[in-house]
Design an enzyme around this catalytic site. Sequence first.
Site, PDB file in Angstrom:
ATOM      1  N   CYS A  50      12.177  48.154 -13.352  1.00  0.00           N
ATOM      2  CA  CYS A  50      11.379  49.292 -13.811  1.00  0.00           C
ATOM      3  C   CYS A  50      10.830  49.063 -15.221  1.00  0.00           C
ATOM      4  O   CYS A  50       9.863  49.695 -15.620  1.00  0.00           O
ATOM      5  CB  CYS A  50      12.157  50.588 -13.722  1.00  0.00           C
ATOM      6  SG  CYS A  50      13.818  50.474 -14.327  1.00  0.00           S
ATOM      7  N   GLN A 116      22.724  45.338 -16.917  1.00  0.00           N
ATOM      8  CA  GLN A 116      22.091  45.205 -15.591  1.00  0.00           C
ATOM      9  C   GLN A 116      21.133  44.035 -15.483  1.00  0.00           C
ATOM     10  O   GLN A 116      21.012  43.421 -14.433  1.00  0.00           O
ATOM     11  CB  GLN A 116      21.317  46.484 -15.214  1.00  0.00           C
ATOM     12  CG  GLN A 116      22.192  47.591 -14.697  1.00  0.00           C
ATOM     13  CD  GLN A 116      22.520  48.559 -15.799  1.00  0.00           C
ATOM     14  OE1 GLN A 116      22.444  48.218 -16.988  1.00  0.00           O
ATOM     15  NE2 GLN A 116      22.896  49.765 -15.447  1.00  0.00           N
ATOM     16  N   GLN A 120      19.876  41.426 -12.359  1.00  0.00           N
ATOM     17  CA  GLN A 120      18.511  41.431 -11.823  1.00  0.00           C
ATOM     18  C   GLN A 120      17.905  40.030 -11.873  1.00  0.00           C
ATOM     19  O   GLN A 120      17.229  39.597 -10.944  1.00  0.00           O
ATOM     20  CB  GLN A 120      17.659  42.421 -12.606  1.00  0.00           C
ATOM     21  CG  GLN A 120      18.048  43.873 -12.311  1.00  0.00           C
ATOM     22  CD  GLN A 120      17.512  44.844 -13.349  1.00  0.00           C
ATOM     23  OE1 GLN A 120      17.240  44.459 -14.492  1.00  0.00           O
ATOM     24  NE2 GLN A 120      17.391  46.106 -12.962  1.00  0.00           N
TER      25      GLN A 120
END
Lengths: 422, 271
Positions: A50, A116, A120
């Site tokens: 995102c 995170q 990813q």
Amino acid sequence: MKILVQGVNHRSASVDIRERLAFNGEKLEEGLFGLRKLPDIREVALLSTCNRVELYACVSNLPAAADSIKNFLAEFHGIKRTEFERSLYNLSDAEAVRHIFRVSSSLDSMVLGEPQILGQIKDCFDFALNKKTTGVLLNKLMKKAISTAKRVRTETRIAENAVSISFAAVELAKKIFTNLAGKSFMLLGAGEMAELAARHLLNNGISGVTVVNRTYDRGCELACEFNGRPVRFEDFLTELVHADIIICSTGAPSYVLNRDQMQKVMKERKQKPVFIIDISVPRNIDPEINKIDNVYLYDVDNLQDVVDTNVQGRRAEAEKAEAIISEEVDKFLRWMSALDSVPTIVALRQKAEEIRQEEIGKFLGRFPDMDESTVKAVDYLASAIINKLLHPPTVALKDDSEDRDELIATIKKLYGINGEED
Amino acid sequence: MELAFFEAALTLYFAAAVVSIMELFKGTKTTSRIMMGLTILGFAFHTANIIVRYVNAGHIPIAGLHGASSFFCWCIILLFLFLEYRYSIGLLGSFIMPMVLVLMLSSAVLPRKIEQLSPVLQSYWFGIHTVLAFTGDAAFALAFGVGIMYLLQEHFVKSKHLGGLFHRLPSLQTLDEINYRLITIGWPLLTLAIITGVIWAESAWGTYWRWDPKEVWSLITWFIYAAVLHVRLIAGWRGRRAAILSIVGFCAVLFTFFGVNLIMKSIHSFI
């Protein structure tokens, strides 16, 4: 072979552009194959989260590849080149490698040090590996990006200490109570931030949730969501006796809990410690309560201060991380440039091997009744001479010197090697 | 031999205390390992020293302030090592080792002669009474260290100064529980020490209780810790108040130990 990074992130592009450039779901595979088919691209991987859309590629011709990628993006997403071109960064060589390492180490993230992104990055490379769009160079780069991130994580404190209010609340709770399991928790009033904090606490094994709300129905709803028990607002003082952690965010214009009331509660619960988080504005709990023994009251500003200090701490650690990354970038570039000489070394060895076999063949033709052990000995002798002779040029080629390109050319000329690379 | 062992132990404890204080300011796994290593090595030498003294004296070598204070340190370290092994409480060493060092230094400057026990005191009660008293006091010494840690951490949480020490100190609940557990170990031992002392006094001197300053101060100490346990069970006094009481209690212990001998005249002058 050159490494190229193109992409947009939360700093370079608005969310609108990021959205339109994103490779979600099936688009990821489609995009990956589409990019792989572009003429100048040898290896490619795509990262789409995102906060960023980035592609990592090995290309034979930098400007041409950069241009064709932009055209591809425009066509693939149905967006004009002029719309995104200014937000797109275009990095190559050392800058590209540094960028990838910074991304995987979470130095380029919106929340510095957030964990995170490493997952990813792993997923992104694994996906490309599965789809066979990567090769030697990107695979090595991927491994290095992950190991660098791990090095940064263990050698600096970049990922330590909470940088969000709800995490800060959990961290504090753990310094008051050793273990949150078995502690009971009261949610006084509802609100987005209170719910978020409640969720974090529940993730840490807290049990026995009671939800108090002015509108009883809303309280029931929330209680249902958290697997807890609704309590009427009028009864909250009696329930308070059982609560170890209280998060308060009612919309009340004044204090709902004052010092005298809390003192009584503490007496009743035999002074067992209480952690109260008041995230309502205006505050709902009399700050004087913090002065009572075994009561620890934090309001939203206190928690924000904690977060700010931690963010500053992470920034200081980021500088150490940059040094680690520089080191790793250098190592990787050295490995990559050693790669340049590999084809020449292989060709040189091949040439020598051909000569050896040819001469051994001639020799056997001339002396056909040689016994086997002598043949073996001659063969061995030939190999030994070749190896001895080739050793110095091989070492020189592998050596990390500045004039390596010249050296490669010279050796090709001297030994009559003219095969193209790859 | 005995002297060399003592000096070696003292030097190692000194080094451990220095490292432990460094750890307070900038702690890593390495510093805490070094500190533990030095402590354990020092403890080995210390044990050797006590064994040699035991053999020379023929009884537990605590007659005289030098021996008493040295043996006291030995008990503290033994209990400290046990706690570290069992709970591994971060930074506990930083609060225990400096205290041990002070006690060891005071032991070092006090006369080292092994005092002969007067014949009336030579009985097995001597060993039982003193070992009980010393281990009990050692538990109080650790409770004192943990109490200080509690007050520090409590101050950080209350005042919202959440710096490096806040992150490295254990949680308030852990500290409070360990403090409580130590007192529940120390208090029964002290009780038994007083009882055995009374019995021994009767067999040696013919009277149970003579209101000697050492006896009085032991009793005061006993009451302080009894109060700690009592108010905790009845009124739930825990946390800060319990920590403060355990600090006050240890001051009484130290006074009973040294103060009485140095300031007052006591028949207990052998220790």
